[in-house]
Scaffold this motif. Structure first.
Motif, PDB file in Angstrom:
ATOM      1  N   ALA A 465       0.856  -1.187   0.000  1.00 16.96           N
ATOM      2  CA  ALA A 465       0.000   0.000   0.000  1.00 16.96           C
ATOM      3  C   ALA A 465       0.894   1.240   0.000  1.00 16.96           C
ATOM      4  O   ALA A 465       2.113   1.146   0.079  1.00 16.96           O
ATOM      5  CB  ALA A 465      -0.918   0.006   1.229  1.00 16.96           C
ATOM      6  N   ALA A 469      -1.366   0.814   7.629  1.00 14.58           N
ATOM      7  CA  ALA A 469      -2.717   1.174   8.067  1.00 14.58           C
ATOM      8  C   ALA A 469      -2.691   2.145   9.240  1.00 14.58           C
ATOM      9  O   ALA A 469      -3.492   3.083   9.300  1.00 14.58           O
ATOM     10  CB  ALA A 469      -3.491  -0.088   8.436  1.00 14.58           C
ATOM     11  N   ALA A 472      -1.914   5.607   7.962  1.00 15.29           N
ATOM     12  CA  ALA A 472      -2.935   6.172   7.074  1.00 15.29           C
ATOM     13  C   ALA A 472      -4.246   6.475   7.786  1.00 15.29           C
ATOM     14  O   ALA A 472      -4.976   7.382   7.379  1.00 15.29           O
ATOM     15  CB  ALA A 472      -3.203   5.196   5.933  1.00 15.29           C
ATOM     16  N   THR A 473      -4.537   5.728   8.852  1.00 14.04           N
ATOM     17  CA  THR A 473      -5.867   5.815   9.465  1.00 14.04           C
ATOM     18  C   THR A 473      -6.192   7.219   9.962  1.00 14.04           C
ATOM     19  O   THR A 473      -7.294   7.733   9.733  1.00 14.04           O
ATOM     20  CB  THR A 473      -5.980   4.805  10.620  1.00 14.04           C
ATOM     21  N   LEU A 476      -6.961   9.604   6.943  1.00 15.88           N
ATOM     22  CA  LEU A 476      -8.208   9.257   6.263  1.00 15.88           C
ATOM     23  C   LEU A 476      -9.423   9.524   7.162  1.00 15.88           C
ATOM     24  O   LEU A 476     -10.468   9.980   6.692  1.00 15.88           O
ATOM     25  CB  LEU A 476      -8.177   7.790   5.844  1.00 15.88           C
ATOM     26  N   TYR A 507      -8.637  -0.008   5.256  1.00 15.79           N
ATOM     27  CA  TYR A 507      -7.278   0.162   4.729  1.00 15.79           C
ATOM     28  C   TYR A 507      -6.479  -1.128   4.890  1.00 15.79           C
ATOM     29  O   TYR A 507      -5.713  -1.516   4.001  1.00 15.79           O
ATOM     30  CB  TYR A 507      -6.578   1.316   5.447  1.00 15.79           C
ATOM     31  N   GLN A 510      -7.390  -3.486   2.149  1.00 17.01           N
ATOM     32  CA  GLN A 510      -6.816  -3.137   0.854  1.00 17.01           C
ATOM     33  C   GLN A 510      -5.315  -3.396   0.795  1.00 17.01           C
ATOM     34  O   GLN A 510      -4.768  -3.634  -0.286  1.00 17.01           O
ATOM     35  CB  GLN A 510      -7.104  -1.670   0.543  1.00 17.01           C
TER      36      GLN A 510
END
Length: 558
Positions: A465, A469, A472-473, A476, A507, A510
């Protein structure tokens, strides 16, 4: 993905990587059943074999069953996970309705593409096109002969707008047929069922065409012909094997059934020109390949020595230890580079180091992070492998490039660009194995999907990715909360936590390597202890690689 469960909690006796692998093997067994036992039975009732049975009779080892699931030994299947979890509104498309991979036919690595008629009659979904185009690309890169086992109803009409018109859709397959043929790479097509509408061009664009009795090859079936021009005609008159053999002259060989047809294909493949060969030898590994389960860890904060893993993949040297000559071992320590042999085949290895180290200037360097000195070293090593004309193997477990004032002042962007430039312009085969994480620009520099990989492999625990995660969390979730606030919603603590959990779960799903494999971003998920054998098979397939193109990088920012 909803149907891709996370691994169970580790027991005292079973390392997490082993548990990931066990679960992934169960899922692969399910995928190999294609449309299921009822669809397989219907295929057999027509007197036809399934796609994997056909592949098994075609390759040298012959067909067998392993644990009740169709399996083909000595066949490196590619794209098995394609379309996994996708098209659920249409009942799904296991394996994207086509089997692709590299198998030995009379000892010669050959790309095989076989429609799986148990999945929607072998119809083409968007991922079916992408998977076949990828197989053709690999074959073209390595100059592998191609054998197509055709049994397809053509485009899956409910999704025609996503299958038919674009540059990476249905028509690209036929374009590739023509270009591959022009480049002197042999292609054989065997129609062993139906081949209708535009799909009829694929076999006819091949060099040699076979067809079994009871099969059909035509641009429009009897019903469509009746509707279009009012002509009543039977299947055989319109496009049967006897008609194409004796009247239209379209096919070269008419065969009684699948078994006879595959026997003929093998006979024809045996009469290609001399097969190139790699200097493969039955060399022992430097370390037991099964040790990877004890050596590797992807737990947060965990470290491991990547040289120990390399010893599991490479040959044992005459003097003992790994047949691995490490390049600039004391410089740029967050990437390990070296010359190695895998079953006697020379290659260069570029691997992310997951152990904390200290640079020559005394700087502490975190594992899995690419620093400016490491990128500079890797670029120089990649250039040398191109000079030597040896394949490159990239072992991924990276969080990306180092950030911050010191890194920017040290020229991290310049060094990273140099590494990307050298890697992108390689004229040698590039083989990728994602062991753990493959994030952000680190994925690019280590030969990500966009950079002409020959074959990409991944362990079942792997992740890919833009970033992890956890990183990114927060971003986002903040974007989602601000969007809701603009709509007049009030975000309390409970809602904040709910948004964070939902974003993190999405996330994480993905980033799961199965999500990427379903979309064609990875060619093959492998058992970690089989990495050495998988690399050997991939290297063997490059025996006919065209090294005539000179290696150039253009301008390097030094």
């Amino acid at each position: 993905m909803a149907n891709a469960p996370a691994p169970a909690a580790a027991t005292n006796n079973t390392p997490p990587l082993r548990e990931w692998t066990d679960q992934f093997l169960v899922q692969e067994q399910q995928i190999r059943w294609g449309g299921g036992t009822s669809a397989i039975a219907r295929q057999h009732e027509k007197g036809r074999l399934t796609a994997r049975q056909r592949v098994g009779l075609l390759v040298d080892a012959g067909w067998r069953s392993a644990g009740g699931t169709p399996a083909v030994p000595h066949f490196q299947e590619l794209g098995l996970w394609a379309a996994h979890g996708m098209y659920q509104e249409h009942g799904g498309a296991p394996g994207a309705g086509v089997v692709t991979g590299i198998g030995l036919v009379h000892g010669r690595p050959t790309m095989i593409i076989a429609n799986d008629a148990t999945v929607k009659a072998g119809a083409f979904f968007p991922m079916t096109c992408k998977k076949i185009i990828r197989a053709q690309t690999i074959a073209h890169m390595a100059r592998l002969p191609l054998i197509y086992l055709v049994d397809s109803a053509g485009v899956f009409l409910p999704m025609q707008e996503d299958v038919f018109p674009d540059t990476d859709d249905f028509g690209r397959i036929f374009r590739n047929n023509a270009v591959i043929s022009a480049d002197g790479i042999p292609q054989i097509a065997a129609i062993m069922g139906f081949c209708v509408a535009g799909g009829g061009y694929l076999p006819v664009l091949c060099d040699t065409l076979l067809m079994t009795e009871g099969s059909g090859l035509y641009l429009a079936g009897p019903a469509l012909v009746k509707a279009a021009i009012g002509q009543a005609v039977t299947d055989e008159e319109l496009g049967g094997a006897a008609m194409h053999a004796a009247i239209s002259g379209t096919i070269d060989f008419r065969e009684k059934d699948d078994a006879a047809c595959l026997l003929r294909v093998r006979s024809l493949a045996a009469k290609f020109g001399p097969a190139p060969s790699m200097p493969m030898r039955d060399a022992p590994p430097a370390r037991d390949p099964a040790d990877v389960y004890a050596l590797f860890s992807d737990r947060p904060g965990a470290q491991y020595e990547v040289r120990d893993l390399i010893a599991c993949f490479t040959d044992r040297a005459e003097h003992g230890g790994a047949d691995f000559d490490e390049y600039k071992a004391e410089y740029g320590k967050s990437i390990v580079c070296g010359y190695a042999r895998v079953r006697g085949v020379p290659c260069g290895i570029v691997a992310n180091q997951k152990k904390v180290s200290r640079s020559g200037k005394g700087q502490v360097q975190m594992g899995g992070v690419i620093y400016d000195d490491s990128a500079d070293k890797a670029a120089r090593f990649i250039m040398d492998c191109n000079q030597r004309r040896i394949p490159l193997v990239f072992l991924h477990d990276t969080t990306g490039f180092m950030v911050g004032r010191e890194s920017e002042q040290g020229g991290i962007i310049r060094a990273g660009a140099k590494m990307v430039n050298a890697m992108a312009n390689c004229v040698v085969p590039k083989i990728v194995v994602i062991l753990g994480g493959s994030y952000g620009a680190g994925n690019y520099a280590m030969c990500g999907r966009a950079f002409d990989q020959f074959v990409s492999l991944a362990w079942p625990n792997a992740r890919c990715a833009v970033m992890g995660a956890n990183q990114a969390t927060g971003t986002l979730a903040m974007i989602e909360e601000r969007a809701r606030e603009r709509r007049g919603e009030k975000i309390d603590e409970a809602t904040h936590r709910q948004i964070l959990d939902a974003v993190h779960a999405s996330y994480t799903e993905q980033a799961d390597i199965r999500h990427g494999a379903a979309r064609g971003w990875v060619d093959r998920l492998i058992e970690p202890h089989a990495t050495r054998d998988e690399l050997a098979s991939a290297l063997a397939a490059t025996a006919n690689w065209d090294y005539a193109r000179p290696f150039r990088t253009g301008v390097l920012q030094t």
